[in-house]
Design a protein around this motif. Structure first.
Motif, mmCIF file in Angstrom:
data_model
loop_
_atom_site.group_PDB
_atom_site.id
_atom_site.type_symbol
_atom_site.label_atom_id
_atom_site.label_comp_id
_atom_site.label_asym_id
_atom_site.label_seq_id
_atom_site.Cartn_x
_atom_site.Cartn_y
_atom_site.Cartn_z
ATOM 1 N N UNK A 181 53.308 20.967 42.981
ATOM 2 C CA UNK A 181 53.893 19.635 43.162
ATOM 3 C C UNK A 181 53.534 18.991 44.489
ATOM 4 N N UNK A 229 52.719 11.566 46.586
ATOM 5 C CA UNK A 229 53.033 10.279 45.985
ATOM 6 C C UNK A 229 54.405 9.799 46.419
ATOM 7 N N UNK A 230 55.361 10.722 46.438
ATOM 8 C CA UNK A 230 56.715 10.314 46.793
ATOM 9 C C UNK A 230 56.835 9.984 48.274
ATOM 10 N N UNK A 248 54.716 8.352 49.643
ATOM 11 C CA UNK A 248 54.092 7.044 49.749
ATOM 12 C C UNK A 248 52.643 7.141 50.148
ATOM 13 N N UNK A 281 61.370 11.485 37.973
ATOM 14 C CA UNK A 281 60.008 10.958 38.042
ATOM 15 C C UNK A 281 59.948 9.512 37.573
ATOM 16 N N UNK A 304 61.129 7.581 40.570
ATOM 17 C CA UNK A 304 60.067 7.549 41.571
ATOM 18 C C UNK A 304 58.802 6.896 41.047
ATOM 19 N N UNK A 319 56.645 7.933 39.066
ATOM 20 C CA UNK A 319 55.493 8.767 38.799
ATOM 21 C C UNK A 319 55.200 8.752 37.306
ATOM 22 N N UNK A 325 50.291 -0.944 42.511
ATOM 23 C CA UNK A 325 50.062 0.333 43.153
ATOM 24 C C UNK A 325 50.488 0.352 44.621
ATOM 25 N N UNK A 336 53.831 2.209 46.524
ATOM 26 C CA UNK A 336 53.795 3.161 47.632
ATOM 27 C C UNK A 336 54.685 2.683 48.773
ATOM 28 N N UNK A 394 58.262 3.521 47.705
ATOM 29 C CA UNK A 394 58.563 4.948 47.734
ATOM 30 C C UNK A 394 58.927 5.434 49.132
ATOM 31 N N UNK A 395 58.603 4.621 50.147
ATOM 32 C CA UNK A 395 58.985 5.038 51.493
ATOM 33 C C UNK A 395 60.499 5.024 51.655
ATOM 34 N N UNK A 424 62.356 6.269 49.408
ATOM 35 C CA UNK A 424 62.856 7.390 48.617
ATOM 36 C C UNK A 424 62.362 8.699 49.213
ATOM 37 N N UNK A 447 62.088 12.845 48.060
ATOM 38 C CA UNK A 447 62.263 13.703 46.890
ATOM 39 C C UNK A 447 62.066 15.146 47.310
ATOM 40 N N UNK A 489 61.270 18.610 45.855
ATOM 41 C CA UNK A 489 60.778 19.195 44.608
ATOM 42 C C UNK A 489 61.293 20.610 44.426
ATOM 43 N N UNK A 548 66.357 12.424 46.389
ATOM 44 C CA UNK A 548 66.476 13.033 45.063
ATOM 45 C C UNK A 548 66.187 14.524 45.152
ATOM 46 N N UNK A 553 65.434 17.888 43.031
ATOM 47 C CA UNK A 553 65.067 18.403 41.716
ATOM 48 C C UNK A 553 65.394 19.893 41.670
#
Lengths: 154, 261, 271
Positions: free
Chosen positions: B130, B136-137, B139, C52, C55, C57, C77, C81, C84-85, C87, C89, C91, C167, C169
């Protein structure tokens, strides 16, 4: 610090690659001979230039003193006109020197061999070598040989 | 059993669609990775790191293989040519074979095995753990941060490696022919210089290896990016990289040779 | 604006399918700002997919997903991005960058998104690492850390840019009781101290119910129930009851759908 050694090895790698290209250019394909050093042009007409290519060597006493730079058909004289570039430091070729097309080995490449004449005048830029001997064509040679045998039988 | 014929046709259709889909995705992937400028201040550092991993680490295998292939070529060439009494042409034969064919092709095949599989596995692992999603998350576009430097590193490294391969091979050939078999060194080199044309042979070989670099790196990186993020998926993707890349190189080589020479 | 400002995430009529399988069917989920929201459900019901989707994805087949009043699936796109700054996450595996040290991992987003001087980056990174109790480990590489510590470093990385939404997971999977306790405390602490909104996706009942202010139970592509943890515990809905009480059989069957048991044993082909 680690990044620095990394950069260093990568630099060496790229340098090695470029150096390899340079070696291929200079040492393997002989690109240098027509770019480095001063040369002067000399011309010669041959009845038959078959097998001779541009960039073939021009030698004297077995040593390369220049190369063939151009081969054209002279439509007025029905001969092949060969342009040679001779290194400038070889400036003591007598004007009546002879040029012949010779073969290295049985199947080897063709090159021009120059044999010294006795004139006091020296060859210079744009001059022509008048005394020439053409390439040996194997078929002609064999044909002549057979003809001779037949005629001597008579 | 009754439906087997239509089933087979449907299967054919489905795999056809799969192939087209994969081609399309890989094209978009390549475009997105390479289009536009990098958004990172340290893009150069990223590239250097990959040049090291892809290029420098492949040096050993390239040099050793080049040396042996050059030596073998000289040995074989000498045996054949001495039958015609023209063993002085061995230099020319070694050089032309290496520059036109073996240099670019063998380098590409070795590169696919050494660097290509490593690229696929590395990117696949980043996907499985991941790390790509994580980028991606945060950014950061993984296509720009992870993929683009690897693509460029491949594009740059392989032509350089191919040139090194040729030089080492020619040198190895000289070692065998001149030092061992006793061909006169002057005729080894001058024969070579007379027959090898810079534009015709060296540059065309270089163009070939640039094309191979493009194809092999693209396949390797895409297979990693597109793989199933499981250990099984990664190992399958790695195998696919080597197989596809090798086939692509060999078929492309035929096309390029037909166009060039 | 005013309507949704209480909710940081507002998903409406979201459907999503993977291949033939419908994972979400017209789902509405709203995440209240400043709270810890738990999303629970049996394994494989698409909880991670939900994160996801938020986010971006993944893109939903239909429906809207508003995050901070931006319709996430419709963003381009580069806007995405940007969004997403806001957020962070965490994983399941931590997903630390294996070729970077702990320090560089946490500093990563700072370096990419800001032009802060090196001193300040250092201060912020150490601050974040201190918050997760791993300041002393900043020189180590990720593979020198235990799984629990890796997750904490990942947490420090996720909060490096002070996101509004964090977030998680499956944060509790595969953790020993100690690191589990540490994580539970950290999630609550960070949420309250930094004024974040947290979404915790998990199937660990006790831990999630323990820290969440609000719970969603999802399954079969729908929201089965929502409410405060204690309300859900006493829910009448048999599906929720089964999940919350951990009963093996119930509306969610123990057996995978199969032919008749007896028929199978007798070798009858029932097709």
């Amino acid at each position: 610090m680690r990044m620095r050694t990394l950069e260093l090895t990568v630099g060496v790698f790229i340098l090695a690659g470029l150096l390899a290209l340079a070696v291929l250019a200079v040492r393997v394909s002989g690109l240098s001979t027509n770019t480095t050093g001063d040369v002067y042009k000399v011309y010669a007409h041959f009845d038959n230039v078959s097998g001779l290519t541009t960039r073939a060597r021009v030698t004297m006493a077995g040593v390369t003193i220049g190369q063939v730079t151009d081969i054209q058909f002279d439509k007025n004289r029905y001969t092949g006109r060969v342009e040679m570039a001779i290194f400038s430091d070889v400036d003591t070729l007598p004007a009546d020197s002879a040029a012949s097309i010779v073969t290295a080995g049985l199947l080897g490449e063709k090159y021009i061999g120059i044999s010294v004449g006795g004139d006091d005048m020296m060859l210079a830029e744009g001059d022509e070598i008048y005394d020439t001997q053409s390439a040996l064509v194997l078929e002609e040679l064999i044909g002549r040989f057979l003809l001779n045998t037949v005629s001597s039988d008579d | 059993m009754k439906a087997s014929m239509t089933d087979r046709i449907a299967l054919l259709g489905r795999s056809g669609l799969d192939v087209v889909g994969t081609l399309g995705r890989s094209g978009i992937f390549l475009f997105q990775a390479l289009a536009g400028r990098s958004q990172f201040g340290n893009a150069f550092g990223l590239l250097v790191r990959q040049l090291y991993a892809v290029g420098v680490l492949s040096m050993v295998i390239i040099v050793v293989s080049g040396l042996f292939i050059g030596m073998v070529l000289a040995l074989q060439g000498y045996n054949i040519l001495s039958g015609y009494g023209s063993e002085q042409a061995v230099g020319q034969m070694v050089a032309l074979t290496l520059l036109r064919e073996l240099g670019p092709v063998v380098t590409a095949l070795l590169f696919a095995g050494r660097a290509g599989s490593a690229l696929t596995a590395e990117i696949g692992l980043m996907k499985a753990t991941e790390q790509l999603s994580s980028l991606e998350m945060i950014g950061v576009d993984p296509l720009k941060y992870v993929i683009a430097p690897r693509l460029w590193a491949g594009f740059i490294s392989m032509p350089l490696l191919a040139m090194i391969f040729c030089v080492v091979g020619i040198w190895g050939g000289a070692m065998v022919a001149v030092d061992w078999l006793g061909v006169y060194s002057g005729s080894y080199w001058s024969n070579m210089q007379n027959s090898v044309q810079f534009g015709e042979d060296v540059l065309n070989g270089l163009i070939k290896s640039v094309a191979f670099a493009f194809v092999v790196t693209w396949i390797a990186v895409f297979q990693g990016y597109d793989c199933d993020p499981t250990s099984e998926g990664i190992s399958r993707a790695t195998t696919r990289t080597v197989v596809y890349a090798s086939l692509a190189v060999l078929s492309l080589d035929f096309i390029l040779t037909a166009l060039m020479f | 604006m005013a309507v949704s400002s209480d909710y940081i995430v507002d998903m409406q009529k979201v459907s999503f399918s993977r291949g033939e399988r419908l994972i979400f069917d017209n789902v509405d989920i709203r995440i209240p700002r400043g709270k810890v929201t738990g999303i629970m459900g049996p394994s494989g019901c698409g909880k991670t997919t939900l994160l996801r989707l938020i986010g971006a994805q993944l893109r939903p087949d239909s429906g809207s997903i508003m995050v901070n009043d931006q319709d996430i699936p419709k963003l381009g796109r580069s806007e995405l991005f940007e969004a997403r700054q806001q957020m962070g996450m965490l994983f399941q595996s931590g997903a630390l960058f294996t070729d970077l040290s702990v320090f560089e991992n946490v500093a990563f987003s700072l370096r990419v998104h800001t032009d802060l001087p090196e001193e300040m980056v250092r201060d912020i990174v150490l601050l974040k690492l201190q918050a997760v109790g791993l300041r002393g480990a900043y020189q180590l590489m990720p593979d020198e850390l235990s799984g629990g510590m890796q997750r904490r470093v990942a947490l420090a990385r996720a909060i490096a840019l002070d996101p509004q939404l964090l977030m998680y997971d499956e944060p509790f999977v595969g953790q020993d009781p100690i690191s589990m306790g540490v994580l539970v405390r950290l999630i609550r602490l960070l949420n309250d101290a930094l004024g974040l909104t947290s979404i915790v996706v998990s199937h660990d009942l006790a831990e999630t119910a323990g820290i969440a202010d609000y719970l969603y139970v999802v399954g079969d592509g729908m929201v089965l129930g929502q409410g405060k943890p204690e309300d859900l515990m006493n829910s009448d809905n048999p599906r929720i009851r089964q999940f919350m009480q951990g009963e093996p059989d119930g509306p969610v069957p123990f057996h995978y759908p199969a032919n008749g048991y007896v028929d199978d044993l007798l070798g009858k082909e029932s097709r």
